[in-house]
Scaffold this motif. Structure first.
Motif, mmCIF file in Angstrom:
data_model
loop_
_atom_site.group_PDB
_atom_site.id
_atom_site.type_symbol
_atom_site.label_atom_id
_atom_site.label_comp_id
_atom_site.label_asym_id
_atom_site.label_seq_id
_atom_site.Cartn_x
_atom_site.Cartn_y
_atom_site.Cartn_z
ATOM 1 N N ASN A 192 0.829 -1.212 0.000
ATOM 2 C CA ASN A 192 0.000 0.000 0.000
ATOM 3 C C ASN A 192 0.856 1.252 0.000
ATOM 4 O O ASN A 192 0.548 2.236 -0.688
ATOM 5 C CB ASN A 192 -0.926 -0.002 1.219
ATOM 6 N N LEU A 193 1.932 1.219 0.757
ATOM 7 C CA LEU A 193 2.819 2.380 0.813
ATOM 8 C C LEU A 193 3.534 2.592 -0.517
ATOM 9 O O LEU A 193 3.620 3.715 -1.016
ATOM 10 C CB LEU A 193 3.840 2.190 1.938
ATOM 11 N N VAL A 194 4.018 1.506 -1.116
ATOM 12 C CA VAL A 194 4.715 1.608 -2.401
ATOM 13 C C VAL A 194 3.764 2.093 -3.489
ATOM 14 O O VAL A 194 4.134 2.921 -4.334
ATOM 15 C CB VAL A 194 5.326 0.242 -2.788
ATOM 16 N N ILE A 241 14.292 -8.754 6.655
ATOM 17 C CA ILE A 241 13.547 -7.816 5.803
ATOM 18 C C ILE A 241 13.003 -6.662 6.644
ATOM 19 O O ILE A 241 12.981 -5.507 6.196
ATOM 20 C CB ILE A 241 12.406 -8.542 5.076
ATOM 21 N N ILE A 242 12.605 -6.953 7.867
ATOM 22 C CA ILE A 242 12.136 -5.908 8.781
ATOM 23 C C ILE A 242 13.247 -4.901 9.049
ATOM 24 O O ILE A 242 13.018 -3.678 9.036
ATOM 25 C CB ILE A 242 11.641 -6.528 10.101
ATOM 26 N N GLU A 243 14.449 -5.387 9.289
ATOM 27 C CA GLU A 243 15.587 -4.480 9.525
ATOM 28 C C GLU A 243 15.876 -3.645 8.276
ATOM 29 O O GLU A 243 16.225 -2.467 8.374
ATOM 30 C CB GLU A 243 16.822 -5.288 9.925
ATOM 31 N N GLN A 244 15.713 -4.250 7.114
ATOM 32 C CA GLN A 244 15.890 -3.514 5.855
ATOM 33 C C GLN A 244 14.879 -2.378 5.761
ATOM 34 O O GLN A 244 15.218 -1.245 5.396
ATOM 35 C CB GLN A 244 15.718 -4.480 4.677
ATOM 36 N N ALA A 245 13.620 -2.649 6.123
ATOM 37 C CA ALA A 245 12.571 -1.632 6.081
ATOM 38 C C ALA A 245 12.844 -0.521 7.095
ATOM 39 O O ALA A 245 12.645 0.666 6.808
ATOM 40 C CB ALA A 245 11.214 -2.270 6.351
ATOM 41 N N LYS A 302 12.183 9.725 -4.084
ATOM 42 C CA LYS A 302 12.774 8.715 -4.965
ATOM 43 C C LYS A 302 13.571 7.689 -4.163
ATOM 44 O O LYS A 302 13.520 6.485 -4.441
ATOM 45 C CB LYS A 302 13.664 9.384 -6.005
ATOM 46 N N LYS A 303 14.287 8.152 -3.145
ATOM 47 C CA LYS A 303 15.093 7.253 -2.325
ATOM 48 C C LYS A 303 14.200 6.265 -1.558
ATOM 49 O O LYS A 303 14.468 5.065 -1.545
ATOM 50 C CB LYS A 303 15.933 8.065 -1.346
ATOM 51 N N ILE A 304 13.144 6.793 -0.945
ATOM 52 C CA ILE A 304 12.253 5.945 -0.158
ATOM 53 C C ILE A 304 11.464 4.999 -1.068
ATOM 54 O O ILE A 304 11.249 3.833 -0.741
ATOM 55 C CB ILE A 304 11.284 6.800 0.687
ATOM 56 N N THR A 305 11.050 5.517 -2.230
ATOM 57 C CA THR A 305 10.318 4.675 -3.179
ATOM 58 C C THR A 305 11.171 3.491 -3.616
ATOM 59 O O THR A 305 10.698 2.347 -3.654
ATOM 60 C CB THR A 305 9.898 5.492 -4.412
ATOM 61 N N SER A 317 10.371 -0.304 -2.461
ATOM 62 C CA SER A 317 10.099 -1.231 -3.566
ATOM 63 C C SER A 317 10.966 -2.473 -3.432
ATOM 64 O O SER A 317 10.514 -3.601 -3.686
ATOM 65 C CB SER A 317 10.354 -0.550 -4.912
ATOM 66 N N ASP A 318 12.226 -2.287 -3.009
ATOM 67 C CA ASP A 318 13.111 -3.429 -2.782
ATOM 68 C C ASP A 318 12.600 -4.285 -1.623
ATOM 69 O O ASP A 318 12.636 -5.521 -1.688
ATOM 70 C CB ASP A 318 14.535 -2.939 -2.482
#
Length: 295
Positions: free
Chosen positions: A196-198, A240-244, A264-267, A271-272
């Motif tokens: 939803n955020l992406v 993946i949580i730590e990545q987020a 752009k950076k957050i998107t 997305s990754d």
């Protein structure tokens, strides 16, 4: 792992009831109203304005949502697996909604007589029946819960060795299915939040991207609660949580709206994360366990 679960979590069962303010119509009366009698045709009548019960049902729904937010699914219907670290917070919220529930029931009881009078006027002599209305309306409502401890089936003098071994195997299968369900549930829930955020971040309609505080709050709630809910120690999801967390650390919806570089950076980062969590969901093997838990 099964022994660790006994130390980390217990079960909670929420039970509720709200007066069902409707009845099946008498077939003869229904036939008179529509001009024919048909055993395939059934109708119901409201006994009062159903909107009067809305606040009571909302309190029940909020109580159930409180459990669902902090818990994990369990293979037996209406029972949830709750991390022991979350029990105090859950119980406090449930006590709050239980009080709210009974306050709303009392409000309803105060207008119950007037609601019956309104129903009599609307339904008329053919459809209104005093016997449809409980004299003690409060007895038709309930909201309560109980906690259940998990434990390995103990040997019994009553059970034969064969039955005991069978029950022990069924319990082991139940725990394995619970682990699988918990992993899938957490990964899917996180995937929905991130997706939803992406989707909002990649909205290319030429207008400033509107990232609400609610969307970020939902993401941060999941990130904050994850360590407590991760009782089966899903290391891949933890990574993946730590990545987020590294992507959104220090980021606010306001900052995103007016900073194209940050957008752009957050998107890109989210997305990754989205791709990683979706790939992890596909990797989980779906076992089909037939458990006679309801026998």
């Amino acid at each position: 792992m099964k022994e660790d679960i006994f130390k980390k979590a217990c079960l909670i069962q929420l039970t509720s009831s709200v007066w069902q303010c409707s009845r099946v119509l008498n077939q003869k009366i229904l036939a008179e109203k529509i001009g024919q009698e048909n055993e395939w045709l059934r109708g119901r009548k409201f006994l009062i304005n159903p909107e009067l019960l809305g606040p009571i049902k909302t309190a029940v729904q909020q109580a159930r949502q409180t459990i669902q937010r902090h818990s994990l699914p369990f293979p037996i219907t209406s029972i949830y697996l709750v991390p022991k670290e979350a029990l105090t917070a859950i119980d406090e919220r449930l006590q709050y909604f239980k009080e709210r529930f009974w306050n709303k029931v009392q409000d309803f009881e105060a207008v119950y007589g007037a609601a019956k009078e309104e129903a009599a006027a609307v339904l008329g002599n053919d459809l209104f029946n005093e016997a449809d209305y409980p004299a003690d309306i409060m007895s038709k409502f309930k909201l309560d819960w109980r906690y259940l401890e998990l434990s390995t089936p103990a040997k019994s003098r009553i059970l034969s060795p064969e039955i005991y071994e069978r029950e022990k195997e069924k319990f082991a299968n139940l725990m394995e299915e619970t682990r699988e369900m918990a992993m899938i549930a957490l990964r899917t829930e996180f995937s929905n939040v991130v997706s939803n955020l992406v989707e909002r971040l990649t909205n290319n309609d030429g207008k400033p991207k509107m990232i609400s505080n609610a969307m970020f709050n939902k993401l941060n709630e999941f990130l904050d609660d994850f360590s407590t809910r991760n009782i089966f120690e899903d290391e891949e999801l933890a990574g993946i949580i730590e990545q987020a967390k590294s992507v959104v650390s220090g980021v606010s919806p306001y900052g995103l709206k007016y900073n194209d570089v940050l957008q752009k950076k957050i998107t890109k980062g989210m997305s990754d994360v989205n791709a990683a969590i979706n790939a992890s969901i596909e990797e989980i093997p779906r076992r089909r366990i037939k458990l006679a838990v309801n026998e």
